[in-house]
Design an enzyme around this catalytic site. Structure first.
Site, PDB file in Angstrom:
ATOM      1  N   SER A 195      -5.339   6.171   4.283  1.00 39.73           N
ATOM      2  CA  SER A 195      -5.502   5.677   5.653  1.00 39.73           C
ATOM      3  C   SER A 195      -4.619   6.495   6.599  1.00 39.73           C
ATOM      4  O   SER A 195      -5.021   6.811   7.724  1.00 39.73           O
ATOM      5  CB  SER A 195      -5.114   4.199   5.744  1.00 39.73           C
ATOM      6  OG  SER A 195      -5.940   3.426   4.914  1.00 39.73           O
ATOM      7  N   HIS A 210     -11.604   3.966  -0.195  1.00 43.43           N
ATOM      8  CA  HIS A 210     -11.669   2.518  -0.435  1.00 43.43           C
ATOM      9  C   HIS A 210     -13.106   2.094  -0.739  1.00 43.43           C
ATOM     10  O   HIS A 210     -13.356   1.294  -1.644  1.00 43.43           O
ATOM     11  CB  HIS A 210     -11.188   1.741   0.808  1.00 43.43           C
ATOM     12  CG  HIS A 210      -9.724   1.919   1.131  1.00 43.43           C
ATOM     13  ND1 HIS A 210      -9.268   2.200   2.396  1.00 43.43           N
ATOM     14  CD2 HIS A 210      -8.616   1.845   0.341  1.00 43.43           C
ATOM     15  CE1 HIS A 210      -7.945   2.284   2.382  1.00 43.43           C
ATOM     16  NE2 HIS A 210      -7.525   2.077   1.148  1.00 43.43           N
ATOM     17  N   ARG A 214      -4.761   7.026  -7.171  1.00 44.05           N
ATOM     18  CA  ARG A 214      -5.038   8.406  -6.787  1.00 44.05           C
ATOM     19  C   ARG A 214      -4.211   9.395  -7.585  1.00 44.05           C
ATOM     20  O   ARG A 214      -4.703  10.325  -8.164  1.00 44.05           O
ATOM     21  CB  ARG A 214      -4.761   8.622  -5.291  1.00 44.05           C
ATOM     22  CG  ARG A 214      -5.827   8.049  -4.401  1.00 44.05           C
ATOM     23  CD  ARG A 214      -5.319   7.868  -3.003  1.00 44.05           C
ATOM     24  NE  ARG A 214      -4.276   6.852  -2.973  1.00 44.05           N
ATOM     25  CZ  ARG A 214      -3.732   6.390  -1.869  1.00 44.05           C
ATOM     26  NH1 ARG A 214      -4.087   6.875  -0.707  1.00 44.05           N
ATOM     27  NH2 ARG A 214      -2.811   5.453  -1.916  1.00 44.05           N
ATOM     28  N   LYS A 266       4.749  -4.328   7.915  1.00 47.10           N
ATOM     29  CA  LYS A 266       4.115  -3.026   8.178  1.00 47.10           C
ATOM     30  C   LYS A 266       3.511  -3.031   9.572  1.00 47.10           C
ATOM     31  O   LYS A 266       2.778  -3.948   9.924  1.00 47.10           O
ATOM     32  CB  LYS A 266       2.988  -2.799   7.169  1.00 47.10           C
ATOM     33  CG  LYS A 266       3.321  -1.839   6.052  1.00 47.10           C
ATOM     34  CD  LYS A 266       2.041  -1.433   5.330  1.00 47.10           C
ATOM     35  CE  LYS A 266       2.315  -0.536   4.144  1.00 47.10           C
ATOM     36  NZ  LYS A 266       1.095  -0.194   3.396  1.00 47.10           N
TER      37      LYS A 266
HETATM   38  P1  ADP Z   1      -1.779  -1.013   0.147  1.00 53.49           P
HETATM   39  O1  ADP Z   1      -0.998  -1.046   1.421  1.00 53.49           O
HETATM   40  O2  ADP Z   1      -1.923  -2.337  -0.518  1.00 53.49           O
HETATM   41  O3  ADP Z   1      -1.385   0.078  -0.823  1.00 53.49           O
HETATM   42  P2  ADP Z   1      -4.126   0.499   0.942  1.00 53.49           P
HETATM   43  O4  ADP Z   1      -5.056   0.044   1.990  1.00 53.49           O
HETATM   44  O5  ADP Z   1      -3.345   1.724   1.221  1.00 53.49           O
HETATM   45  O6  ADP Z   1      -3.266  -0.760   0.619  1.00 53.49           O
HETATM   46  O7  ADP Z   1      -4.917   0.719  -0.419  1.00 53.49           O
HETATM   47  C1  ADP Z   1      -5.546  -0.333  -1.097  1.00 53.49           C
HETATM   48  C2  ADP Z   1      -5.854   0.103  -2.517  1.00 53.49           C
HETATM   49  O8  ADP Z   1      -6.792   1.181  -2.484  1.00 53.49           O
HETATM   50  C3  ADP Z   1      -4.651   0.646  -3.297  1.00 53.49           C
HETATM   51  O9  ADP Z   1      -4.786   0.278  -4.647  1.00 53.49           O
HETATM   52  C4  ADP Z   1      -4.748   2.126  -3.124  1.00 53.49           C
HETATM   53  O10 ADP Z   1      -4.120   2.817  -4.191  1.00 53.49           O
HETATM   54  C5  ADP Z   1      -6.249   2.307  -3.149  1.00 53.49           C
HETATM   55  N1  ADP Z   1      -6.669   3.515  -2.440  1.00 53.49           N
HETATM   56  C6  ADP Z   1      -6.283   3.950  -1.240  1.00 53.49           C
HETATM   57  N2  ADP Z   1      -6.881   5.118  -0.918  1.00 53.49           N
HETATM   58  C7  ADP Z   1      -7.670   5.428  -1.975  1.00 53.49           C
HETATM   59  C8  ADP Z   1      -8.527   6.536  -2.288  1.00 53.49           C
HETATM   60  N3  ADP Z   1      -8.676   7.559  -1.466  1.00 53.49           N
HETATM   61  N4  ADP Z   1      -9.199   6.515  -3.462  1.00 53.49           N
HETATM   62  C9  ADP Z   1      -9.012   5.483  -4.324  1.00 53.49           C
HETATM   63  N5  ADP Z   1      -8.203   4.424  -4.119  1.00 53.49           N
HETATM   64  C10 ADP Z   1      -7.540   4.399  -2.958  1.00 53.49           C
END
Ligand code: ADP
Length: 169
Positions: free
Chosen positions: A128, A17, A90, A41
């Protein structure tokens, strides 16, 4: 001024992130990290805690603001005057979900753009959930999440280990 919103659950905020955020900050004038209050969630960290952790991680970044939001993302973007939504991509598995969100947001607010940034190779398998899984079994998360988050994961999953170490010092 080009304002972008980077929305997500961020439960918790990972180095993946952070990488997306820092790269987006090179392109846009201001980035608002919007922590989603997700009624459906079940999260490990409360929304306030997530906002606090990300604020701490990004405190050196002048362009970044961290807030929480609920309701429709397009309404939030309108409120803060954002013209762009940032999301990270990703793998192919992310693509379908991102395409769905994009399609809905585009219909609701045609002027709002979505910019998908490709995950840097070293973070392309990081999520996460993976960070939580490693922390749950007391693994080393120092390459997965910022130090502030690593400490909070340690407290959440292994509170006794930290206390023992602290009292031994
Ligand atoms: P959500 O529940 O909205 O998917 P996340 O917190 O899982 O939220 O992710 C927020 C954003 O960051 C999403 O667009 C996700 O694809 C992106 N993201 C999550 N992990 C990574 C990573 N390792 N590298 C790049 N982008 C990521």
């Amino acid at each position: 001024m080009r304002i972008a919103v980077y929305p997500g659950s961020f439960d918790p905020f990972t180095n993946g992130h952070l990488d997306i955020l820092e790269r987006a900050a090179r392109v846009f004038d201001r980035i608002i990290v919007a922590v989603l209050v997700h009624p459906s969630k079940s999260a490990l960290f409360t929304t306030n805690k997530r906002v606090k952790m990300i604020s701490e991680v990004t405190k050196g970044h002048k362009k970044v603001r961290v807030v929480h939001f609920n309701g429709l993302l397009v309404d939030f973007c309108r409120q803060v005057g954002a013209c762009v939504i940032i999301r990270g991509l990703r793998a192919v598995s992310d693509y379908e979900y991102e395409l769905q969100i994009f399609a809905v947001n585009k219909q609701l607010e045609p002027d709002l753009e979505t910019v998908l940034l490709l995950a840097s190779p070293q973070y392309s398998f990081l999520s996460s959930s993976i960070a939580k899984e490693v922390a749950r079994y007391d693994g080393d998360v120092s390459t997965l999440v910022p130090p502030v988050v690593a400490e909070e994961l340690r407290k959440a999953f292994n509170p006794r280990r930290g206390k023992k170490q602290e009292s031994a010092q």
